[in-house]
Design a protein around this motif. Structure first.
Motif, PDB file in Angstrom:
ATOM      1  N   LEU A   1       4.826   3.162   7.377  1.00  0.00           N
ATOM      2  CA  LEU A   1       4.136   2.816   6.146  1.00  0.00           C
ATOM      3  C   LEU A   1       2.997   1.843   6.427  1.00  0.00           C
ATOM      4  CD1 LEU A   1       7.294   2.359   3.904  1.00  0.00           C
ATOM      5  CD2 LEU A   1       5.729   4.296   3.920  1.00  0.00           C
ATOM      6  N   THR A   2       1.952   1.903   5.614  1.00  0.00           N
ATOM      7  CA  THR A   2       0.787   1.037   5.787  1.00  0.00           C
ATOM      8  C   THR A   2       1.074  -0.360   5.248  1.00  0.00           C
ATOM      9  OG1 THR A   2      -0.063   1.794   3.658  1.00  0.00           O
ATOM     10  CG2 THR A   2      -0.837   2.941   5.616  1.00  0.00           C
ATOM     11  N   ASN A   3       0.272  -1.335   5.684  1.00  0.00           N
ATOM     12  CA  ASN A   3       0.440  -2.705   5.207  1.00  0.00           C
ATOM     13  C   ASN A   3       0.222  -2.783   3.696  1.00  0.00           C
ATOM     14  OD1 ASN A   3       0.756  -4.311   7.779  1.00  0.00           O
ATOM     15  ND2 ASN A   3      -1.171  -3.275   8.213  1.00  0.00           N
ATOM     16  N   ILE A   4      -0.995  -2.491   3.271  1.00  0.00           N
ATOM     17  CA  ILE A   4      -1.343  -2.532   1.849  1.00  0.00           C
ATOM     18  C   ILE A   4      -2.321  -1.399   1.551  1.00  0.00           C
ATOM     19  CG2 ILE A   4      -2.453  -3.849  -0.013  1.00  0.00           C
ATOM     20  CD1 ILE A   4      -1.671  -6.401   1.355  1.00  0.00           C
ATOM     21  N   GLU A   5      -2.123  -0.737   0.428  1.00  0.00           N
ATOM     22  CA  GLU A   5      -3.115   0.186  -0.118  1.00  0.00           C
ATOM     23  C   GLU A   5      -3.325  -0.166  -1.582  1.00  0.00           C
ATOM     24  OE1 GLU A   5      -2.108   4.279   0.426  1.00  0.00           O
ATOM     25  OE2 GLU A   5      -2.597   4.269   2.567  1.00  0.00           O
ATOM     26  N   VAL A   6      -4.563  -0.022  -2.047  1.00  0.00           N
ATOM     27  CA  VAL A   6      -4.892  -0.206  -3.461  1.00  0.00           C
ATOM     28  C   VAL A   6      -5.502   1.089  -3.962  1.00  0.00           C
ATOM     29  CG1 VAL A   6      -6.221  -1.512  -5.154  1.00  0.00           C
ATOM     30  CG2 VAL A   6      -5.292  -2.680  -3.147  1.00  0.00           C
ATOM     31  N   HIS A   7      -4.980   1.598  -5.066  1.00  0.00           N
ATOM     32  CA  HIS A   7      -5.405   2.884  -5.614  1.00  0.00           C
ATOM     33  C   HIS A   7      -6.037   2.686  -6.992  1.00  0.00           C
ATOM     34  CE1 HIS A   7      -2.965   4.465  -2.375  1.00  0.00           C
ATOM     35  NE2 HIS A   7      -1.960   3.734  -2.824  1.00  0.00           N
ATOM     36  N   GLY A   8      -7.183   3.322  -7.186  1.00  0.00           N
ATOM     37  CA  GLY A   8      -7.890   3.201  -8.454  1.00  0.00           C
ATOM     38  C   GLY A   8      -8.208   4.548  -9.059  1.00  0.00           C
ATOM     39  N   THR A   9      -8.906   4.534 -10.181  1.00  0.00           N
ATOM     40  CA  THR A   9      -9.232   5.761 -10.893  1.00  0.00           C
ATOM     41  C   THR A   9     -10.256   6.613 -10.151  1.00  0.00           C
ATOM     42  OG1 THR A   9     -10.882   4.515 -12.162  1.00  0.00           O
ATOM     43  CG2 THR A   9      -8.699   4.797 -13.158  1.00  0.00           C
ATOM     44  N   LYS A  10     -10.951   6.028  -9.153  1.00  0.00           N
ATOM     45  CA  LYS A  10     -11.980   6.777  -8.430  1.00  0.00           C
ATOM     46  C   LYS A  10     -11.802   6.753  -6.923  1.00  0.00           C
ATOM     47  CE  LYS A  10     -15.609   6.137 -11.935  1.00  0.00           C
ATOM     48  NZ  LYS A  10     -16.993   5.637 -12.180  1.00  0.00           N
ATOM     49  N   GLY A  11     -10.656   6.271  -6.452  1.00  0.00           N
ATOM     50  CA  GLY A  11     -10.468   6.249  -5.012  1.00  0.00           C
ATOM     51  C   GLY A  11      -9.385   5.285  -4.580  1.00  0.00           C
ATOM     52  N   SER A  12      -9.267   5.124  -3.254  1.00  0.00           N
ATOM     53  CA  SER A  12      -8.229   4.273  -2.665  1.00  0.00           C
ATOM     54  C   SER A  12      -8.802   3.460  -1.520  1.00  0.00           C
ATOM     55  CB  SER A  12      -7.065   5.131  -2.142  1.00  0.00           C
ATOM     56  OG  SER A  12      -6.464   5.881  -3.182  1.00  0.00           O
ATOM     57  N   ILE A  13      -8.213   2.285  -1.296  1.00  0.00           N
ATOM     58  CA  ILE A  13      -8.600   1.427  -0.179  1.00  0.00           C
ATOM     59  C   ILE A  13      -7.388   1.182   0.702  1.00  0.00           C
ATOM     60  CG2 ILE A  13      -9.420  -0.866   0.522  1.00  0.00           C
ATOM     61  CD1 ILE A  13     -10.918  -1.040  -2.110  1.00  0.00           C
ATOM     62  N   GLY A  14      -7.548   1.386   1.999  1.00  0.00           N
ATOM     63  CA  GLY A  14      -6.564   0.993   2.982  1.00  0.00           C
ATOM     64  C   GLY A  14      -6.886  -0.417   3.447  1.00  0.00           C
ATOM     65  N   VAL A  15      -6.018  -1.357   3.116  1.00  0.00           N
ATOM     66  CA  VAL A  15      -6.247  -2.777   3.383  1.00  0.00           C
ATOM     67  C   VAL A  15      -5.602  -3.150   4.718  1.00  0.00           C
ATOM     68  CG1 VAL A  15      -5.904  -5.125   2.493  1.00  0.00           C
ATOM     69  CG2 VAL A  15      -6.205  -3.215   0.896  1.00  0.00           C
ATOM     70  N   PRO A  16      -6.305  -3.879   5.582  1.00  0.00           N
ATOM     71  CA  PRO A  16      -5.719  -4.243   6.870  1.00  0.00           C
ATOM     72  C   PRO A  16      -4.597  -5.271   6.733  1.00  0.00           C
ATOM     73  CG  PRO A  16      -7.848  -5.292   6.604  1.00  0.00           C
ATOM     74  CD  PRO A  16      -7.687  -4.361   5.440  1.00  0.00           C
ATOM     75  N   ASP A  17      -3.904  -5.531   7.822  1.00  0.00           N
ATOM     76  CA  ASP A  17      -2.791  -6.470   7.874  1.00  0.00           C
ATOM     77  C   ASP A  17      -3.224  -7.819   7.283  1.00  0.00           C
ATOM     78  OD1 ASP A  17      -0.683  -8.128   8.476  1.00  0.00           O
ATOM     79  OD2 ASP A  17      -0.660  -7.704  10.622  1.00  0.00           O
ATOM     80  N   PRO A  18      -2.603  -8.273   6.190  1.00  0.00           N
ATOM     81  CA  PRO A  18      -3.022  -9.534   5.575  1.00  0.00           C
ATOM     82  C   PRO A  18      -2.603 -10.759   6.373  1.00  0.00           C
ATOM     83  CG  PRO A  18      -1.113  -8.667   4.439  1.00  0.00           C
ATOM     84  CD  PRO A  18      -1.525  -7.616   5.431  1.00  0.00           C
ATOM     85  N   ASN A  19      -1.852 -10.565   7.442  1.00  0.00           N
ATOM     86  CA  ASN A  19      -1.504 -11.658   8.346  1.00  0.00           C
ATOM     87  C   ASN A  19      -2.588 -11.845   9.399  1.00  0.00           C
ATOM     88  OD1 ASN A  19      -0.086 -13.718   9.574  1.00  0.00           O
ATOM     89  ND2 ASN A  19       1.342 -12.376  10.635  1.00  0.00           N
TER      90      ASN A  19
END
Length: 369
Positions: free
Chosen positions: A252-270
């Motif tokens: 599983l990925t660290n963090i993803e944010v999903h919106g009405t027009k796309g998604s962002i793969g967020v890097p390791d917040p550590n």
């Protein structure tokens, strides 16, 4: 420039000493250091050229010291930070702000009553990775945020940490240890959280240390080592979060944010850099996005440096006590929800923060005009 007394010369202190005496030396001067283990404080002073070794009481009485950097283990954050604030010193603490929400709230109130700055790690959200993701969301690249996922899953720290006992004691566990990185990132990307619900378990009643020098010692597990929760945000988005010391492997990925027009793969917040990925509507694949900031390597201490800038500009700092308090309340509420089986409504809010201008060189900090 502020003069800082560093309290605690343990595992995390090295990167702070390194960065504060090099990268951020135009903002911070390390005046003194202290540790209960005299050998650690002497070694740090020699390695990083720190002129003074003091006790905490000596630091608090020293008129040269403006701020106490609290790098003690979590159990020391509340009482030592409180003591420093009551002595009239600004404080920047390692995470978490305290072990309980009520303690953290008290610290913020003392700081505000006395006109003092209270800051707290993590400051990784000021790194290039999270800042690039925040800029993408701000520009509307994924439309309106709808949901997010955050996963920190490993099998604990007893395989590498020299003294891992506190990770399994009251105030430890994956939620209070690693949760601040992930939840702070979510708050900076999605805004204020309004409620949480969770479940919590522990897979083992004790752990066996496999690192040196305590190889073979057994640790009783006093906290949940697996928390699965939901965080509802004021903007309407919902995040699913798992914090676990009970997982051997996962994909599983660290963090993803999903919106009405796309998604962002967020890097390791550590971390401070990492790969930022963006997939817009109707795209089949994520594309790599160029990072917007020079702070891509381990830049711990940037939150303290930005606090000094905030003092000069007479504004709230970005890695503020109020942000850390909101994150602490979310973690405290996740733990309470796991015990009660009920949703918990939150009362705190993160403080307003300044927009930073990242078109600077490493070692520089600047707010947007």
């Amino acid at each position: 420039m502020i003069k800082v007394g560093v309290l605690g010369c343990g595992n995390i202190s090295g990167i702070y000493f390194k960065n504060l005496t090099t990268v951020f030396s135009s903002f911070v001067s390390v005046y003194a250091c202290s540790d209960l283990d005299g050998e650690k404080s002497r070694a740090a002073a020699e390695k990083y050229g720190i002129e003074h070794i003091m006790t905490l009481d000596e630091m608090l009485a020293c008129p040269e010291i403006d701020l106490i950097l609290n790098l003690t283990t979590p159990g020391g954050h509340y009482p030592l930070t409180k003591k420093a604030l009551e002595a009239g010193k600004h404080v920047y603490s390692e995470k978490p702000l305290a072990l309980e929400y009520t303690q953290g709230k008290e610290l913020c109130e003392i700081a505000e009553k006395n006109g003092l700055y209270l800051g707290c790690a993590p400051d990784t959200f000021l790194g290039a990775g999270i800042q690039t993701c925040a800029e993408l969301i701000k520009r509307g690249e994924i439309g309106t945020p709808v949901s997010a996922t955050a996963f920190m899953m490993c099998h604990g720290h007893e395989s590498w940490h020299p003294s891992p006992e506190f990770y399994y004691d009251v105030g430890g566990g994956p939620l209070l240890d690693m949760g601040p990185y992930y939840i702070t990132a979510l708050v900076k990307l999605l805004g204020r959280a309004k409620s949480v619900f969770s479940y919590g378990t522990k897979a083992f009643e004790e752990r066996i240390i496999t690192s040196k020098p305590k190889y073979g010692q057994r640790i009783p597990v006093k906290v949940n080592t697996h928390t699965a929760g939901l965080i509802s945000f004021e903007n309407g988005a919902t995040a699913s979060i798992i914090m676990s010391f009970d997982v051997w492997k996962h994909r599983l990925t660290n963090i993803e944010v999903h919106g009405t027009k796309g998604s962002i793969g967020v890097p390791d917040p550590n971390g401070f850099g990492g790969k930022v990925r963006l997939a817009k509507e109707f795209c089949q694949e994520f594309e790599l996005i160029e990072l917007i900031s020079p702070y891509q390597e381990n830049s711990r201490g940037i939150g303290l440096a930005e606090t000094e800038l905030a003092m000069r500009e007479k504004r709230p700092s970005n890695a503020s006590g109020r942000l850390a308090l909101h994150v602490l309340e979310i973690m405290d509420a996740l733990d309470r929800s796991a015990k009660s089986g009920e949703q918990v409504i939150l009362e705190s809010s993160p403080a307003a923060s300044a927009d930073m201008d990242w078109s600077v060189s490493l070692g520089e900090l600047k707010t947007k005009a």
